[in-house]
Design an enzyme around this catalytic site. Structure first.
Site, PDB file in Angstrom:
ATOM      1  N   GLY A   1      -1.593  10.746 -22.832  1.00  0.00           N
ATOM      2  CA  GLY A   1      -1.070  12.295 -22.697  1.00  0.00           C
ATOM      3  C   GLY A   1      -2.783  13.133 -22.871  1.00  0.00           C
TER       4      GLY A   1
ATOM      5  CG  MET B   1       7.876  12.195 -31.912  1.00  0.00           C
ATOM      6  SD  MET B   1       5.792  12.831 -32.731  1.00  0.00           S
ATOM      7  CE  MET B   1       4.684  12.010 -31.021  1.00  0.00           C
TER       8      MET B   1
ATOM      9  CG  HIS C   1       5.209   7.715 -22.547  1.00  0.00           C
ATOM     10  ND1 HIS C   1       5.568   6.578 -22.447  1.00  0.00           N
ATOM     11  CD2 HIS C   1       5.189   8.335 -23.758  1.00  0.00           C
ATOM     12  CE1 HIS C   1       5.694   5.932 -24.051  1.00  0.00           C
ATOM     13  NE2 HIS C   1       5.451   7.241 -24.772  1.00  0.00           N
TER      14      HIS C   1
ATOM     15  N   GLY D   1       2.607   9.264 -33.716  1.00  0.00           N
ATOM     16  CA  GLY D   1       2.924  10.663 -33.852  1.00  0.00           C
ATOM     17  C   GLY D   1       2.029  12.000 -34.145  1.00  0.00           C
TER      18      GLY D   1
ATOM     19  CG  ASP E   1       4.993  10.561 -26.986  1.00  0.00           C
ATOM     20  OD1 ASP E   1       5.627   9.332 -26.744  1.00  0.00           O
ATOM     21  OD2 ASP E   1       4.826  10.859 -26.098  1.00  0.00           O
TER      22      ASP E   1
ATOM     23  CG  MET F   1       3.033   2.764 -30.805  1.00  0.00           C
ATOM     24  SD  MET F   1       3.030   3.841 -29.778  1.00  0.00           S
ATOM     25  CE  MET F   1       1.577   5.050 -30.226  1.00  0.00           C
TER      26      MET F   1
ATOM     27  CG  ASP G   1       2.593   6.160 -26.040  1.00  0.00           C
ATOM     28  OD1 ASP G   1       0.914   6.581 -26.215  1.00  0.00           O
ATOM     29  OD2 ASP G   1       2.761   5.863 -26.502  1.00  0.00           O
TER      30      ASP G   1
ATOM     31  CG  MET H   1       7.851   6.983 -31.872  1.00  0.00           C
ATOM     32  SD  MET H   1       5.961   7.930 -31.403  1.00  0.00           S
ATOM     33  CE  MET H   1       6.701   9.084 -30.073  1.00  0.00           C
TER      34      MET H   1
ATOM     35  CB  SER I   1       2.305  11.048 -23.181  1.00  0.00           C
ATOM     36  OG  SER I   1       2.865  11.767 -24.443  1.00  0.00           O
TER      37      SER I   1
ATOM     38  CG  HIS J   1       7.490   5.523 -27.458  1.00  0.00           C
ATOM     39  ND1 HIS J   1       5.869   6.352 -27.771  1.00  0.00           N
ATOM     40  CD2 HIS J   1       7.942   5.020 -28.632  1.00  0.00           C
ATOM     41  CE1 HIS J   1       6.147   5.229 -28.363  1.00  0.00           C
ATOM     42  NE2 HIS J   1       6.775   4.450 -29.647  1.00  0.00           N
TER      43      HIS J   1
HETATM   44  C1  DX5 Z   1       2.036   8.857 -30.004  1.00  0.00           C
HETATM   45  C2  DX5 Z   1       2.454   8.842 -28.245  1.00  0.00           C
HETATM   46  C3  DX5 Z   1       1.979   8.706 -27.639  1.00  0.00           C
HETATM   47  C4  DX5 Z   1       0.375  10.169 -27.293  1.00  0.00           C
HETATM   48  C5  DX5 Z   1      -0.309   9.392 -26.962  1.00  0.00           C
HETATM   49  O1  DX5 Z   1       2.823   9.131 -31.331  1.00  0.00           O
HETATM   50  O2  DX5 Z   1       3.488   8.057 -28.530  1.00  0.00           O
HETATM   51  O3  DX5 Z   1       2.593   8.774 -26.019  1.00  0.00           O
HETATM   52  O4  DX5 Z   1       1.475  11.791 -26.234  1.00  0.00           O
HETATM   53  O5  DX5 Z   1      -1.780   9.918 -26.093  1.00  0.00           O
HETATM   54  P1  DX5 Z   1      -2.475   9.996 -26.360  1.00  0.00           P
HETATM   55  O6  DX5 Z   1      -3.128   9.820 -24.686  1.00  0.00           O
HETATM   56  O7  DX5 Z   1      -3.383  11.791 -25.886  1.00  0.00           O
HETATM   57  O8  DX5 Z   1      -3.302   8.877 -27.760  1.00  0.00           O
HETATM   58 ZN    ZN Z   2       4.759   7.536 -26.948  1.00  0.00          ZN
END
Ligand code: DX5
Ligand code: ZN
Length: 218
Positions: A197, A40, A36, A147, A38, A142, A175, A71, A11, A69
């Site tokens: 991530g 937001m 990946h 976030g 993210d 999730m 995730d 969000m 991520s 992804h």
């Molecule tokens: C959180 C994201 C994830 C995030 C995961 O809202 O959707 O993709 O980057 O990060 P880690 O692996 O650090 O939990």
């Molecule tokens: Zn994600």
């Protein structure tokens, strides 16, 4: 059931945004399977990240498939923009879409040769997916509240994942909070895509981190 091969999706949220090229080349060398991304909007989740402009830049520079992804509160409004930007997979949240909207999204992405993922938050019951399982190419579960990166894994999602695995043969992505320990749990519960991530980008040896996720889950 024969084990499906696992794919590792770093991520980008945990990358160094000043050195994105360096970090992405490192993910290529580490043989990551997907990138990946993210997205937001500060509304569906209390954070703002990146949009289609960045996805478009990444698409020109890497061959890694882009796993986007969303969000965001209104994913349909932005769908075409992310398709134009070059997303290879687009995931929308069940919490933001009606059945009709998910079906519409599936048609739109498929017309462009792109896959549709549907995601649920840790608190959303599996039941919420029932009516859309037939159109989803992937379910993203999730395992943290969306976030932010770096949150602890919510193990309570594992029974939900096992139940989904029994009813769904396509990809299940997990995730949030994935590391060498939780990857094994997620894999045993049926995950075929591991998003990570902070574990990968926080490691000294990122290639070894990707490999450790692949191994502990194979
Ligand atoms: C959180 C994201 C994830 C995030 C995961 O809202 O959707 O993709 O980057 O990060 P880690 O692996 O650090 O939990
Ligand atoms: Zn994600």
């Amino acid at each position: 059931m024969a084990e499906q091969p696992v794919r590792i999706a770093p991520s980008l949220l945990s990358a160094d945004f000043f050195c994105l090229e360096r970090d992405i080349r490192e993910m290529e060398r580490a043989e990551a399977d997907l990138l990946h991304i993210d997205v937001m909007d500060g509304h569906f989740v209390p954070n703002i990240t990146i949009g289609p402009l960045v996805v478009q830049c990444l698409k020109k520079q890497t061959k890694l498939p882009l796993d986007v992804h969303l969000m965001i509160t209104d994913p349909l409004f932005f769908l075409e923009a992310f398709l134009d930007a070059g997303a290879d997979m687009i995931t929308v949240h069940r919490e933001t879409c009606s059945d009709e909207q998910i079906r519409h999204a599936a048609e739109s992405v498929r017309a462009r040769g792109v896959l549709l993922g549907v995601s649920i938050n840790p608190a959303t019951p599996l039941q919420a997916l029932r009516s859309v399982l037939d159109v989803a190419d992937m379910i993203l579960m999730m395992s943290v509240n969306p976030g932010f990166g770096g949150q602890p894994f919510i193990a309570a999602v594992l029974p939900k994942m096992r139940e989904l695995r029994a009813a769904y043969t396509k990809d299940i992505s997990i995730d949030g909070g994935i590391n060498a320990q939780t990857a094994g749990l997620a894999r045993a519960a049926g995950a075929t895509i591991l998003v990570a991530g902070s574990y990968i980008f926080g490691a000294q040896d990122k290639r070894a981190a990707v490999r450790s996720l692949r191994q502990c889950s194979g």
